[in-house]
Write an enzyme that holds these catalytic residues in place. Sequence first.
Site, PDB file in Angstrom:
ATOM      1  N   CYS A 116      -1.607   3.344  -5.058  1.00 23.23           N
ATOM      2  CA  CYS A 116      -1.607   2.527  -3.837  1.00 23.23           C
ATOM      3  C   CYS A 116      -3.016   2.238  -3.315  1.00 23.23           C
ATOM      4  O   CYS A 116      -3.195   1.372  -2.458  1.00 23.23           O
ATOM      5  CB  CYS A 116      -0.763   3.188  -2.756  1.00 23.23           C
ATOM      6  SG  CYS A 116       0.924   3.539  -3.299  1.00 23.23           S
ATOM      7  N   HIS A 258      -2.529  -0.321   3.479  1.00 21.58           N
ATOM      8  CA  HIS A 258      -1.456  -0.233   2.485  1.00 21.58           C
ATOM      9  C   HIS A 258      -0.133  -0.079   3.235  1.00 21.58           C
ATOM     10  O   HIS A 258      -0.001   0.755   4.137  1.00 21.58           O
ATOM     11  CB  HIS A 258      -1.699   0.955   1.556  1.00 21.58           C
ATOM     12  CG  HIS A 258      -0.495   1.364   0.781  1.00 21.58           C
ATOM     13  ND1 HIS A 258       0.259   0.472   0.053  1.00 21.58           N
ATOM     14  CD2 HIS A 258       0.102   2.585   0.636  1.00 21.58           C
ATOM     15  CE1 HIS A 258       1.266   1.117  -0.510  1.00 21.58           C
ATOM     16  NE2 HIS A 258       1.199   2.390  -0.182  1.00 21.58           N
ATOM     17  N   ASN A 288       7.258  -0.919   0.300  1.00 21.66           N
ATOM     18  CA  ASN A 288       6.016  -0.405  -0.283  1.00 21.66           C
ATOM     19  C   ASN A 288       5.867  -0.980  -1.692  1.00 21.66           C
ATOM     20  O   ASN A 288       6.602  -0.597  -2.600  1.00 21.66           O
ATOM     21  CB  ASN A 288       6.075   1.124  -0.320  1.00 21.66           C
ATOM     22  CG  ASN A 288       4.836   1.767  -0.926  1.00 21.66           C
ATOM     23  OD1 ASN A 288       4.041   1.114  -1.593  1.00 21.66           O
ATOM     24  ND2 ASN A 288       4.683   3.063  -0.715  1.00 21.66           N
TER      25      ASN A 288
END
Length: 332
Positions: A116, A258, A288
Amino acid sequence: MNRIGTGVAITGCGSAAPKAVFTNHHLSQIVETSDEWISSRTGMKTRRLASTQESLSQMSAEAAQNAIAMAGLSATEIDLIILATSTPDDLFGSASKIQGLLGATRAVAFDLTAACSGFVFALITAAQYIRTGVYQNVVVIGADVLSRWVDWSDRTTCVLFGDGAGAVVCQGIDTGDRLLAFEMYSDGSQNNSLNLAYQGQAKSLVEELEVSSGTYQPITMNGREVYRFAVAKVPEAIEKAMFRAGITSDQIDWLLLHQANQRIMDAVAKRLKLPSEKVLSNIEKYGNTSAASIPLALDEAVRTGKVQAGDLIAASGFGAGLTWGAALFHWG
């Protein structure tokens, strides 16, 4: 010609996502959960899932194409393509396939894996090639198809992840530097907090000689530890970058994190004393998407007119590794 000391500008962005929309209601038919439970804890309502006909390479190429067009370039003018991903179509890497799909015949291409944090790490890597005068036009892509590696019976993880791709074009400029500062960190002692690990079994080849034969296992995560890590480390990284750049939080126009969890984003903004209206978030629609989440949110904000040329953005990625990093840049 190499031009040492060239500045960096981010001149284009683009994104792409699968067609299929997967809602919280759909999830409630698979595991014991509800729309209220998921949205109140994560901020997520829907996410996109790639079909068997949709590939990471195709999505990445589409996102890159859009970014190259916005930058006013052609694919043949691109010098370098960096693909940040943990889920390539090919374990040897997918960046070269994307180069071929784009027709970027002059570009060298490679994958970068930092989960990520991948997009931020790739952006910082691209900047070094530009600043040292090696390359002039660089495409940075963040893309992941995490649905391939989700255990759809695990309620703690299957509600979180979606698929997508985002890209930016970075160019060398002689009029200052639009990337003001950055920070990058890793802490392998917490590696087991978030994994997509290989698991193999012994396979005998000849007498007294065995190899491991297996595949990668679904994502496992200690949500509490990851939350604690992100809320502590991300503001710290952004504050250090601000110190390096000589700016204060009231000068930041947008916080671009993020998109892991709305609660994490809210907590980081609060620590940095930034109002919620300065937080760029599209987690409600995409969930996500790992390395794709930052460029996906940026592209949406630019194309809707939210982010304007010259706006100062504080971006931060964080996740498996554990890794985290921050970059401060003026858009456009």
